[in-house]
Design a protein around this motif. Structure first.
Motif, PDB file in Angstrom:
ATOM      1  N   VAL A   1       0.835  -1.200   0.000  1.00 14.22           N
ATOM      2  CA  VAL A   1       0.000   0.000   0.000  1.00 14.22           C
ATOM      3  C   VAL A   1       0.872   1.253   0.000  1.00 14.22           C
ATOM      4  O   VAL A   1       0.404   2.335  -0.337  1.00 14.22           O
ATOM      5  N   ARG A   2       2.149   1.106   0.388  1.00 10.14           N
ATOM      6  CA  ARG A   2       3.110   2.208   0.364  1.00 10.14           C
ATOM      7  C   ARG A   2       4.444   1.687  -0.128  1.00 10.14           C
ATOM      8  O   ARG A   2       4.788   0.526   0.089  1.00 10.14           O
ATOM      9  N   VAL A   3       5.217   2.558  -0.768  1.00 10.01           N
ATOM     10  CA  VAL A   3       6.578   2.205  -1.184  1.00 10.01           C
ATOM     11  C   VAL A   3       7.527   3.302  -0.699  1.00 10.01           C
ATOM     12  O   VAL A   3       7.202   4.493  -0.775  1.00 10.01           O
ATOM     13  N   PRO A   4       8.699   2.929  -0.165  1.00  5.61           N
ATOM     14  CA  PRO A   4       9.634   3.933   0.338  1.00  5.61           C
ATOM     15  C   PRO A   4      10.531   4.472  -0.762  1.00  5.61           C
ATOM     16  O   PRO A   4      10.936   3.752  -1.682  1.00  5.61           O
ATOM     17  N   SER A   5      10.847   5.746  -0.671  1.00  6.92           N
ATOM     18  CA  SER A   5      11.752   6.408  -1.616  1.00  6.92           C
ATOM     19  C   SER A   5      12.754   7.225  -0.815  1.00  6.92           C
ATOM     20  O   SER A   5      12.374   8.006   0.052  1.00  6.92           O
ATOM     21  N   ARG A   6      14.045   7.041  -1.112  1.00 10.46           N
ATOM     22  CA  ARG A   6      15.076   7.755  -0.365  1.00 10.46           C
ATOM     23  C   ARG A   6      15.812   8.732  -1.268  1.00 10.46           C
ATOM     24  O   ARG A   6      16.240   8.389  -2.365  1.00 10.46           O
ATOM     25  N   THR A   7      15.982   9.951  -0.774  1.00 15.14           N
ATOM     26  CA  THR A   7      16.808  10.967  -1.421  1.00 15.14           C
ATOM     27  C   THR A   7      17.792  11.480  -0.383  1.00 15.14           C
ATOM     28  O   THR A   7      17.426  12.248   0.512  1.00 15.14           O
ATOM     29  N   GLY A   8      19.037  11.037  -0.464  1.00 12.64           N
ATOM     30  CA  GLY A   8      20.012  11.383   0.557  1.00 12.64           C
ATOM     31  C   GLY A   8      19.610  10.784   1.886  1.00 12.64           C
ATOM     32  O   GLY A   8      19.391   9.592   2.009  1.00 12.64           O
ATOM     33  N   GLU A   9      19.451  11.625   2.922  1.00 14.88           N
ATOM     34  CA  GLU A   9      19.030  11.164   4.237  1.00 14.88           C
ATOM     35  C   GLU A   9      17.513  11.185   4.405  1.00 14.88           C
ATOM     36  O   GLU A   9      16.991  10.716   5.414  1.00 14.88           O
ATOM     37  N   ARG A  10      16.807  11.701   3.412  1.00 13.89           N
ATOM     38  CA  ARG A  10      15.351  11.838   3.508  1.00 13.89           C
ATOM     39  C   ARG A  10      14.657  10.598   2.955  1.00 13.89           C
ATOM     40  O   ARG A  10      15.033  10.085   1.902  1.00 13.89           O
TER      41      ARG A  10
END
Length: 229
Positions: A146-155
């Motif tokens: 239902v959700r997917v994680p996305s990382r940009t640097g430390e965020r």
């Protein structure tokens, strides 16, 4: 309190590590993304608690506990699926954290663990509880992301699958496209496809997954079907 983190998604381990370290009351003695390979490290480090994902390729969280044998540490399950008989996880020494993990939920779990470790709360029967959970899962339909994680640097951002118009692979990366933004994901298209509801998602190319509704709309609007052509 010594903790060991197991999750097949590196981004999930990174987020949990940051949240745990904010508390300053827990020492992370190990972490791993391959459950079958971390068993020796768990036995050697003798953690007080495992933060353990449930659905993992090769070896599920339940199967890992079976292979770990006795004595076993306390367990906090982590899961992205809110249909996983969550009431059963609230028994005594076993707790759960629903992804994306929130600070308040982690604080609740850590407080419960401390009560058990200090003898203020009795541990429950892990074997009996796992049987209850397995029975509940056997009665349920498959659960999908239902959700997917996305990382940009430390965020780290968590993107609702319902907001995604399509997933695509480009330059060895996978992206989730929404009307507002395209998010980079730490998962391959081939691994993502079986975790999406096939009633709503369709693979139209080896590098592209689209919602079924979008696929039908594209087909109806193709040049070959337009009356003006």
């Amino acid at each position: 309190m010594k903790a060991f983190l197991i999750d097949d998604e590196p981004i999930a381990i990174d987020r949990l590590r940051v949240l745990i370290q904010e508390h300053g009351r827990v020492e992370i003695v190990g972490a791993g993304t391959a459950p079958a390979e971390v068993l020796p490290a768990i036995r050697e480090s003798a953690p007080d608690v495992l933060f353990l994902d449930i659905e993992m390729p090769g070896l599920s969280g339940f199967e890992l506990l079976e292979q770990l044998g006795s004595p076993q540490p306390l367990v906090v399950f982590t899961t992205a699926y809110d249909q996983y008989a969550l009431d059963a996880f609230k028994v005594n020494s076993i707790d759960y954290l629903l992804k994306p993990i929130e600070r308040a939920d982690l604080a609740r779990a850590l407080a419960k663990l401390e009560r058990v470790l200090h003898g203020a709360e009795a541990p429950g029967n892990l074997v009996a509880l796992l049987e209850q959970v397995r029975a509940a899962l056997a009665r349920k339909e498959p659960e999908y992301l239902v959700r997917v994680p996305s990382r940009t640097g430390e965020r780290v951002d968590f993107v609702d699958v319902a907001d995604v118009t399509h997933f695509y692979a480009k330059d060895k990366l996978t992206f989730a496209a929404t009307p507002a933004k395209h998010y980079a994901l730490d998962v391959a298209i081939t691994d993502l496809e079986p975790r999406l509801d096939p009633r709503h998602w369709l693979r139209i190319h080896r590098s592209t997954l689209v919602t079924s509704a979008r696929s039908r709309k594209s087909t109806r609007g193709s040049p070959a079907r337009r009356s003006s052509d």
